[in-house]
Design a protein around this motif. Structure first.
Motif, PDB file in Angstrom:
ATOM      1  N   GLY A  55      12.902  10.776  -7.816  1.00 12.27           N
ATOM      2  CA  GLY A  55      12.112  10.332  -6.677  1.00 12.27           C
ATOM      3  C   GLY A  55      12.497  11.187  -5.488  1.00 12.27           C
ATOM      4  O   GLY A  55      13.362  12.067  -5.601  1.00 12.27           O
ATOM      5  N   PRO A  56      11.876  10.932  -4.347  1.00 10.98           N
ATOM      6  CA  PRO A  56      12.132  11.800  -3.196  1.00 10.98           C
ATOM      7  C   PRO A  56      13.562  11.669  -2.662  1.00 10.98           C
ATOM      8  O   PRO A  56      14.165  10.600  -2.745  1.00 10.98           O
ATOM      9  CB  PRO A  56      11.122  11.302  -2.157  1.00 10.98           C
ATOM     10  N   VAL A  57      14.065  12.753  -2.107  1.00 11.03           N
ATOM     11  CA  VAL A  57      15.387  12.750  -1.455  1.00 11.03           C
ATOM     12  C   VAL A  57      15.135  12.861   0.048  1.00 11.03           C
ATOM     13  O   VAL A  57      14.271  13.638   0.482  1.00 11.03           O
ATOM     14  CB  VAL A  57      16.238  13.953  -1.928  1.00 11.03           C
ATOM     15  N   GLY A  58      15.885  12.076   0.832  1.00 15.48           N
ATOM     16  CA  GLY A  58      15.672  12.069   2.284  1.00 15.48           C
ATOM     17  C   GLY A  58      14.815  10.882   2.667  1.00 15.48           C
ATOM     18  O   GLY A  58      13.930  10.994   3.524  1.00 15.48           O
ATOM     19  N   CYS A  59      15.078   9.735   2.031  1.00 19.01           N
ATOM     20  CA  CYS A  59      14.206   8.576   2.314  1.00 19.01           C
ATOM     21  C   CYS A  59      14.970   7.259   2.188  1.00 19.01           C
ATOM     22  O   CYS A  59      16.040   7.199   1.581  1.00 19.01           O
ATOM     23  CB  CYS A  59      13.014   8.571   1.360  1.00 19.01           C
ATOM     24  N   ALA A  60      14.385   6.226   2.773  1.00 19.95           N
ATOM     25  CA  ALA A  60      14.899   4.862   2.642  1.00 19.95           C
ATOM     26  C   ALA A  60      13.753   4.003   2.121  1.00 19.95           C
ATOM     27  O   ALA A  60      12.590   4.197   2.521  1.00 19.95           O
ATOM     28  CB  ALA A  60      15.387   4.343   3.993  1.00 19.95           C
ATOM     29  N   ILE A  61      14.086   3.089   1.216  1.00 23.17           N
ATOM     30  CA  ILE A  61      13.059   2.291   0.539  1.00 23.17           C
ATOM     31  C   ILE A  61      13.496   0.823   0.547  1.00 23.17           C
ATOM     32  O   ILE A  61      14.593   0.499   0.064  1.00 23.17           O
ATOM     33  CB  ILE A  61      12.879   2.764  -0.924  1.00 23.17           C
ATOM     34  N   LEU A  62      12.648  -0.037   1.079  1.00 22.15           N
ATOM     35  CA  LEU A  62      12.935  -1.474   1.072  1.00 22.15           C
ATOM     36  C   LEU A  62      12.107  -2.122  -0.034  1.00 22.15           C
ATOM     37  O   LEU A  62      10.881  -1.902  -0.102  1.00 22.15           O
ATOM     38  CB  LEU A  62      12.580  -2.071   2.435  1.00 22.15           C
ATOM     39  N   ALA A  63      12.755  -2.887  -0.901  1.00 24.48           N
ATOM     40  CA  ALA A  63      12.052  -3.486  -2.049  1.00 24.48           C
ATOM     41  C   ALA A  63      12.583  -4.891  -2.303  1.00 24.48           C
ATOM     42  O   ALA A  63      13.611  -5.291  -1.745  1.00 24.48           O
ATOM     43  CB  ALA A  63      12.249  -2.607  -3.280  1.00 24.48           C
ATOM     44  N   ASP A  64      11.873  -5.623  -3.175  1.00 23.49           N
ATOM     45  CA  ASP A  64      12.344  -6.984  -3.462  1.00 23.49           C
ATOM     46  C   ASP A  64      13.302  -7.021  -4.657  1.00 23.49           C
ATOM     47  O   ASP A  64      13.827  -8.067  -5.000  1.00 23.49           O
ATOM     48  CB  ASP A  64      11.157  -7.941  -3.660  1.00 23.49           C
ATOM     49  N   HIS A  65      13.474  -5.866  -5.332  1.00 22.98           N
ATOM     50  CA  HIS A  65      14.404  -5.753  -6.458  1.00 22.98           C
ATOM     51  C   HIS A  65      15.288  -4.523  -6.245  1.00 22.98           C
ATOM     52  O   HIS A  65      14.973  -3.663  -5.419  1.00 22.98           O
ATOM     53  CB  HIS A  65      13.639  -5.566  -7.771  1.00 22.98           C
ATOM     54  N   ILE A  66      16.330  -4.414  -7.058  1.00 23.25           N
ATOM     55  CA  ILE A  66      17.144  -3.189  -7.086  1.00 23.25           C
ATOM     56  C   ILE A  66      16.440  -2.198  -8.012  1.00 23.25           C
ATOM     57  O   ILE A  66      16.095  -2.536  -9.145  1.00 23.25           O
ATOM     58  CB  ILE A  66      18.548  -3.474  -7.663  1.00 23.25           C
ATOM     59  N   HIS A  67      16.241  -0.976  -7.512  1.00 20.87           N
ATOM     60  CA  HIS A  67      15.666   0.093  -8.340  1.00 20.87           C
ATOM     61  C   HIS A  67      16.747   1.168  -8.489  1.00 20.87           C
ATOM     62  O   HIS A  67      16.896   2.042  -7.607  1.00 20.87           O
ATOM     63  CB  HIS A  67      14.423   0.691  -7.681  1.00 20.87           C
ATOM     64  N   ASP A 242      16.322  -9.121   4.492  1.00 27.99           N
ATOM     65  CA  ASP A 242      14.895  -8.791   4.351  1.00 27.99           C
ATOM     66  C   ASP A 242      14.562  -8.021   3.083  1.00 27.99           C
ATOM     67  O   ASP A 242      13.445  -7.552   2.898  1.00 27.99           O
ATOM     68  CB  ASP A 242      14.392  -8.021   5.584  1.00 27.99           C
ATOM     69  N   GLY A 243      15.514  -7.850   2.187  1.00 31.01           N
ATOM     70  CA  GLY A 243      15.229  -7.171   0.923  1.00 31.01           C
ATOM     71  C   GLY A 243      16.369  -6.253   0.503  1.00 31.01           C
ATOM     72  O   GLY A 243      17.451  -6.275   1.086  1.00 31.01           O
ATOM     73  N   VAL A 244      16.091  -5.458  -0.510  1.00 29.50           N
ATOM     74  CA  VAL A 244      17.089  -4.514  -1.003  1.00 29.50           C
ATOM     75  C   VAL A 244      16.757  -3.148  -0.410  1.00 29.50           C
ATOM     76  O   VAL A 244      15.690  -2.589  -0.673  1.00 29.50           O
ATOM     77  CB  VAL A 244      17.084  -4.447  -2.544  1.00 29.50           C
ATOM     78  N   LEU A 245      17.678  -2.649   0.414  1.00 26.07           N
ATOM     79  CA  LEU A 245      17.453  -1.358   1.057  1.00 26.07           C
ATOM     80  C   LEU A 245      18.117  -0.272   0.210  1.00 26.07           C
ATOM     81  O   LEU A 245      19.317  -0.334  -0.057  1.00 26.07           O
ATOM     82  CB  LEU A 245      18.049  -1.366   2.467  1.00 26.07           C
ATOM     83  N   HIS A 246      17.308   0.701  -0.219  1.00 27.86           N
ATOM     84  CA  HIS A 246      17.829   1.831  -0.992  1.00 27.86           C
ATOM     85  C   HIS A 246      17.862   3.042  -0.071  1.00 27.86           C
ATOM     86  O   HIS A 246      16.877   3.321   0.623  1.00 27.86           O
ATOM     87  CB  HIS A 246      16.909   2.153  -2.173  1.00 27.86           C
ATOM     88  N   ARG A 247      18.957   3.764  -0.101  1.00 23.39           N
ATOM     89  CA  ARG A 247      18.996   5.043   0.617  1.00 23.39           C
ATOM     90  C   ARG A 247      19.216   6.141  -0.411  1.00 23.39           C
ATOM     91  O   ARG A 247      20.177   6.102  -1.181  1.00 23.39           O
ATOM     92  CB  ARG A 247      20.128   5.067   1.646  1.00 23.39           C
ATOM     93  N   LYS A 248      18.303   7.098  -0.447  1.00 19.38           N
ATOM     94  CA  LYS A 248      18.477   8.255  -1.320  1.00 19.38           C
ATOM     95  C   LYS A 248      18.446   9.490  -0.429  1.00 19.38           C
ATOM     96  O   LYS A 248      17.384   9.906   0.054  1.00 19.38           O
ATOM     97  CB  LYS A 248      17.361   8.318  -2.369  1.00 19.38           C
ATOM     98  N   GLY A 249      19.627  10.018  -0.128  1.00 16.85           N
ATOM     99  CA  GLY A 249      19.683  11.130   0.803  1.00 16.85           C
ATOM    100  C   GLY A 249      19.273  10.670   2.188  1.00 16.85           C
ATOM    101  O   GLY A 249      18.491  11.320   2.875  1.00 16.85           O
ATOM    102  N   ALA A 250      19.781   9.514   2.596  1.00 18.26           N
ATOM    103  CA  ALA A 250      19.523   8.999   3.949  1.00 18.26           C
ATOM    104  C   ALA A 250      20.821   8.366   4.449  1.00 18.26           C
ATOM    105  O   ALA A 250      21.477   7.628   3.709  1.00 18.26           O
ATOM    106  CB  ALA A 250      18.401   7.970   3.948  1.00 18.26           C
ATOM    107  N   ALA A 251      21.181   8.679   5.682  1.00 17.97           N
ATOM    108  CA  ALA A 251      22.415   8.129   6.257  1.00 17.97           C
ATOM    109  C   ALA A 251      22.085   6.828   6.981  1.00 17.97           C
ATOM    110  O   ALA A 251      20.965   6.650   7.471  1.00 17.97           O
ATOM    111  CB  ALA A 251      23.032   9.146   7.214  1.00 17.97           C
TER     112      ALA A 251
END
Ligand SMILES: Nc1nc2c(ncn2[C@@H]2O[C@H](COP(=O)(O)O)[C@@H](O)[C@H]2O)c(=O)[nH]1
Ligand code: MN
Length: 379
Positions: A55-67, A242-251
């Motif tokens: 998936g993309p690098v340099g992003c943050a993703i809020l979801a209702d599950h862990i991905h 508010d959900g599960v916040l994923h950081r992939k290449g995001a500080a």
């Protein structure tokens, strides 16, 4: 607020980069594909956005599950900045480089004792503790280029050390297990979700300790002490109300100062994330310059001649690069990365952060032995 768009009822996508910034179409399509996944609530693309394997690098993703795929194969990878109690003007680059070569060798310290002292359970990958790894991981001796905020705590006379490393085999194993299980989203309160979070937290703590041991080794080699300035992980999940916040290449933008490095041939910036940042940025900022060219396409762009390879072993500031792996020297050339000034300009323009200091590289340590690259170290 960033450039926002919403397609067909998908989660909103906010991009925090100017239309003139270098963003690959493939990375934007990856962001949009993430926004289309069921249960994804919001997606933020940072100015260092580029395409990645899962998936993309340099992003943050809020979801209702862990991905787990959103975190990728190096959970806990991050940056740590240390202040050294030596004056940068006293350093002789070649002597410092010679001493710092030790850091690229295997660590022969008391790993079991080190981990036990910090409450870390043993794992199959502990022999790698205290080592940088491959790919774009590095340990870099830096000098202060400029202090913009006199109250930021940075002493312009001192030398600094920036360490970028992750959880080595631990993060790789964590993702492989999820792949074997079909790479499903995990409910946070399920047994599988809890098991993932437990292993993830262990990987994050191990990676953080790894950066500290690397810094201790570098400081010992330079006969000085290293004091932590700031540290964060840029590949992780955070369970929020508010959900599960994923950081992939995001500080993170909610944990104090953050280093945003450019490349081994460019400045790194220490920034203060702004509390007034738009909520669409999902409590995150850029984690680096981001790749402009992927590794394979760097072959043929640079390093074709001996004189160009010699150029790659120095940096434009008169500093040096310790890397005996010729392919890695080329794949990680400064030209592989976007101009950091543009990334920092976007962070400022979108109200995400302000710059407090900048640093120039003196010696960048990468791999010295020609060991085979680990899969987790490659994009
Ligand atoms: N100062 C240095 N910065 C570097 C070097 N190699 C890469 N980089 C920057 O770090 C980030 C890390 O990206 P990640 O996705 O692998 O975590 C990258 O975007 C570059 O900006 C270096 O040798 N020195
Ligand atoms: Mn990283």
């Amino acid at each position: 607020m960033g450039n926002s768009h919403r397609v067909d009822g998908r989660a909103p996508v906010h991009g925090f980069y100017a239309s003139s910034s270098w963003i690959e179409g493939a990375a934007v399509r990856q962001l949009e594909a993430v926004a289309a996944i069921s249960g994804v609530c919001a997606v933020a693309g940072m100015p260092d956005l580029h395409p990645g394997k899962f998936g993309p690098v340099g992003c943050a993703i809020l979801a209702d599950h862990i991905h787990p795929a959103f975190v990728g194969s190096d959970a806990g990878c991050g940056m740590a900045l240390f202040a050294l109690d030596i004056a940068s003007r006293r350093l002789r680059i070649d002597k410092a480089a010679d001493r710092l070569r030790d850091v690229a060798k295997p660590y022969d310290g008391d790993i079991a004792g080190e981990l036990a002292m910090h409450g870390l359970a043993p794992s199959d990958f502990d022999a790698a503790l205290g080592t940088i790894g491959g790919g774009n991981h590095f340990c870099e001796l830096q000098a202060v280029e400029e202090v913009f905020d006199p109250n930021c705590g940075i002493d312009r006379d001192r030398a600094y050390l920036l360490v970028h490393s992750g959880s080595r085999g631990l993060g790789h194993q964590l993702l492989e297990r999820q792949v074997a299980d079909g790479l499903r989203p995990l409910a946070t309160d399920s047994a599988a979700g809890q098991a993932y979070l437990q292993a993830h937290d262990h990987a994050l703590r191990w990676a953080s300790r790894n950066r500290q041991v690397i810094a201790q080794r570098a400081a010992a080699a330079l006969r000085c002490e290293a004091d932590p300035v700031c540290e964060c992980s840029h590949n992780c999940v955070v369970h929020r109300a508010d959900g599960v916040l994923h950081r992939k290449g995001a500080a993170p933008s909610d944990q104090g100062l953050v280093v945003v490095p450019g490349s081994r041939g460019a400045l790194s910036y220490l920034v203060a994330p702004l509390a007034t940042a738009p909520k669409e940025a999902l409590w995150s900022i850029a984690h680096g310059a981001g790749r402009k060219f992927d590794r394979s396409s760097m072959m043929g762009r640079v390093g074709a001649t001996r004189s160009d390879r010699e150029r790659l072993a120095r940096n434009p500031f008169g500093g040096s690069v310790i890397c005996e792996d010729r392919a890695l020297l080329v794949e990680e050339a400064p030209e592989a990365y976007k101009p950091i000034a543009g990334v920092i300009g976007d962070l400022e323009a979108f109200g995400l952060a302000r710059v407090v200091a900048s640093f120039r590289p003196l010696v960048t340590v990468k791999k010295i032995a020609n060991e085979r690259p680990r899969r987790e170290d490659r994009r």
